[in-house]
Design an enzyme around this catalytic site. Sequence first.
Site, PDB file in Angstrom:
ATOM      1  N   ASP A  79     -53.945 -37.557   0.396  1.00 39.41           N
ATOM      2  CA  ASP A  79     -55.151 -37.767  -0.523  1.00 39.41           C
ATOM      3  C   ASP A  79     -56.177 -36.405  -0.371  1.00 39.41           C
ATOM      4  OD1 ASP A  79     -57.434 -39.002  -1.994  1.00 39.41           O
ATOM      5  OD2 ASP A  79     -58.246 -39.484   0.070  1.00 39.41           O
ATOM      6  N   ARG A  90     -59.869 -41.621 -18.446  1.00 39.24           N
ATOM      7  CA  ARG A  90     -60.475 -41.259 -17.146  1.00 39.24           C
ATOM      8  C   ARG A  90     -59.446 -41.520 -16.097  1.00 39.24           C
ATOM      9  NH1 ARG A  90     -65.560 -44.019 -15.417  1.00 39.24           N
ATOM     10  NH2 ARG A  90     -65.352 -42.556 -13.650  1.00 39.24           N
ATOM     11  N   LYS A  91     -58.437 -42.256 -16.150  1.00 42.11           N
ATOM     12  CA  LYS A  91     -57.487 -42.723 -15.094  1.00 42.11           C
ATOM     13  C   LYS A  91     -56.143 -41.672 -15.053  1.00 42.11           C
ATOM     14  CE  LYS A  91     -58.621 -47.312 -15.716  1.00 42.11           C
ATOM     15  NZ  LYS A  91     -57.937 -48.838 -16.160  1.00 42.11           N
TER      16      LYS A  91
HETATM   17  C1  LIG Z   1     -60.940 -28.442  -4.619  1.00 39.97           C
HETATM   18  C2  LIG Z   1     -61.922 -29.466  -4.193  1.00 39.97           C
HETATM   19  C3  LIG Z   1     -62.101 -30.774  -4.607  1.00 39.97           C
HETATM   20  C4  LIG Z   1     -63.083 -31.772  -4.248  1.00 39.97           C
HETATM   21  C5  LIG Z   1     -62.942 -33.188  -4.926  1.00 39.97           C
HETATM   22  C6  LIG Z   1     -61.643 -33.792  -4.300  1.00 39.97           C
HETATM   23  C7  LIG Z   1     -61.530 -35.137  -4.195  1.00 39.97           C
HETATM   24  C8  LIG Z   1     -61.072 -35.747  -3.047  1.00 39.97           C
HETATM   25  C9  LIG Z   1     -60.571 -37.021  -3.125  1.00 39.97           C
HETATM   26  C10 LIG Z   1     -61.530 -38.070  -2.183  1.00 39.97           C
HETATM   27  O1  LIG Z   1     -61.021 -38.305  -1.099  1.00 39.97           O
HETATM   28  S1  LIG Z   1     -62.786 -38.684  -2.930  1.00 39.97           S
HETATM   29  C11 LIG Z   1     -63.536 -39.597  -1.704  1.00 39.97           C
HETATM   30  C12 LIG Z   1     -62.987 -41.109  -1.775  1.00 39.97           C
HETATM   31  N1  LIG Z   1     -63.543 -41.732  -2.989  1.00 39.97           N
HETATM   32  C13 LIG Z   1     -64.663 -41.919  -3.313  1.00 39.97           C
HETATM   33  O2  LIG Z   1     -65.402 -41.591  -2.740  1.00 39.97           O
HETATM   34  C14 LIG Z   1     -64.970 -42.841  -4.716  1.00 39.97           C
HETATM   35  C15 LIG Z   1     -66.096 -43.698  -4.314  1.00 39.97           C
HETATM   36  N2  LIG Z   1     -65.672 -44.702  -5.726  1.00 39.97           N
HETATM   37  C16 LIG Z   1     -66.696 -44.337  -6.791  1.00 39.97           C
HETATM   38  O3  LIG Z   1     -67.404 -43.448  -6.730  1.00 39.97           O
HETATM   39  C17 LIG Z   1     -66.616 -45.209  -7.953  1.00 39.97           C
HETATM   40  O4  LIG Z   1     -66.026 -46.437  -7.802  1.00 39.97           O
HETATM   41  C18 LIG Z   1     -65.424 -44.551  -9.065  1.00 39.97           C
HETATM   42  C19 LIG Z   1     -66.206 -42.971  -9.688  1.00 39.97           C
HETATM   43  C20 LIG Z   1     -64.044 -44.041  -8.510  1.00 39.97           C
HETATM   44  C21 LIG Z   1     -65.279 -45.475 -10.114  1.00 39.97           C
HETATM   45  O5  LIG Z   1     -66.716 -46.015 -10.708  1.00 39.97           O
HETATM   46  P1  LIG Z   1     -66.961 -45.871 -12.290  1.00 39.97           P
HETATM   47  O6  LIG Z   1     -68.348 -46.631 -12.361  1.00 39.97           O
HETATM   48  O7  LIG Z   1     -67.131 -44.484 -12.705  1.00 39.97           O
HETATM   49  O8  LIG Z   1     -65.783 -46.510 -12.882  1.00 39.97           O
HETATM   50  P2  LIG Z   1     -65.695 -48.199 -13.466  1.00 39.97           P
HETATM   51  O9  LIG Z   1     -65.767 -48.793 -11.986  1.00 39.97           O
HETATM   52  O10 LIG Z   1     -66.589 -48.431 -14.450  1.00 39.97           O
HETATM   53  O11 LIG Z   1     -64.091 -48.292 -13.594  1.00 39.97           O
HETATM   54  C22 LIG Z   1     -63.486 -47.673 -14.582  1.00 39.97           C
HETATM   55  C23 LIG Z   1     -62.249 -47.916 -15.015  1.00 39.97           C
HETATM   56  O12 LIG Z   1     -61.344 -47.874 -13.801  1.00 39.97           O
HETATM   57  C24 LIG Z   1     -60.797 -48.838 -12.854  1.00 39.97           C
HETATM   58  N3  LIG Z   1     -60.953 -48.715 -11.597  1.00 39.97           N
HETATM   59  C25 LIG Z   1     -62.176 -48.663 -10.805  1.00 39.97           C
HETATM   60  N4  LIG Z   1     -61.705 -48.529  -9.596  1.00 39.97           N
HETATM   61  C26 LIG Z   1     -60.576 -48.902  -9.515  1.00 39.97           C
HETATM   62  C27 LIG Z   1     -59.548 -48.999  -8.384  1.00 39.97           C
HETATM   63  N5  LIG Z   1     -59.945 -49.196  -7.109  1.00 39.97           N
HETATM   64  N6  LIG Z   1     -58.744 -49.575  -8.573  1.00 39.97           N
HETATM   65  C28 LIG Z   1     -58.280 -49.713  -9.867  1.00 39.97           C
HETATM   66  N7  LIG Z   1     -58.815 -49.517 -11.037  1.00 39.97           N
HETATM   67  C29 LIG Z   1     -60.042 -49.201 -10.871  1.00 39.97           C
HETATM   68  C30 LIG Z   1     -61.651 -49.921 -13.527  1.00 39.97           C
HETATM   69  O13 LIG Z   1     -61.311 -51.262 -13.837  1.00 39.97           O
HETATM   70  C31 LIG Z   1     -62.227 -49.548 -14.980  1.00 39.97           C
HETATM   71  O14 LIG Z   1     -60.873 -49.596 -15.851  1.00 39.97           O
HETATM   72  P3  LIG Z   1     -61.114 -50.013 -17.247  1.00 39.97           P
HETATM   73  O15 LIG Z   1     -61.653 -48.707 -17.990  1.00 39.97           O
HETATM   74  O16 LIG Z   1     -59.572 -50.206 -17.812  1.00 39.97           O
HETATM   75  O17 LIG Z   1     -61.843 -51.318 -17.388  1.00 39.97           O
END
Ligand SMILES: CCCCCCCCCC(=O)SCCNC(=O)CCNC(=O)[C@H](O)C(C)(C)COP(=O)(O)OP(=O)(O)OC[C@H]1O[C@@H](n2cnc3c(N)ncnc32)[C@H](O)[C@@H]1OP(=O)(O)O
Length: 132
Positions: A39, A84-85
Amino acid sequence: MGLRLHVDGDCVRGNVTFDDRHEGAPGIVHGGAIATVLDDTLGLLLVVLGTPAVTANLSVDYRAPALLQTEMIVERWLEQRVDRKLHLRADLSIDGQPVAQARALFLAVEVAHFEKGGRTLLPNWADWGPSL
Ligand SMILES: CCCCCCCCCC(=O)SCCNC(=O)CCNC(=O)[C@H](O)C(C)(C)COP(=O)(O)OP(=O)(O)OC[C@H]1O[C@@H](n2cnc3c(N)ncnc32)[C@H](O)[C@@H]1OP(=O)(O)O
């Protein structure tokens, strides 16, 4: 974990060797440590792709025991992007044999998303890579 990464076209490759700190079952790497590598290191791929994004979903298939003190190859690439996906893959292997295979859904976000962490951020996403 001694992770070393390099960019190869659209793919990010690297080497990792787990040690006793990462032991789960006797002599075997803990599955959580494997998921962490698969991840977290996808971050460099996001920099290559030029897209700030976060993990929404990660699933890991554990295909063979991951042995401690054994060099493994990690490879990550973008399978498909729809708006965005970002559908990403990350594989871990030893001598060409699969050890673990991850599929991840990342959602593109604005860099401002990371301000929630309270750290001072580099303003240019392209500069985030070396911080890995
Ligand atoms: C080189 C340095 C790089 C540093 C960054 C690297 C990143 C490292 C990777 C990580 O470990 S990040 C840490 C763990 N993840 C998080 O902290 C994310 C926490 N979750 C969130 O912040 C929000 O839930 C997220 C930004 C992912 C989504 O919120 P949004 O309000 O922007 O989107 P929304 O919930 O409206 O969903 C948009 C679309 O995605 C879909 N979706 C969202 N979450 C989903 C899910 N879990 N599974 C499947 N689909 C999902 C949702 O159904 C929808 O689909 P549709 O557009 O088709 O209707």
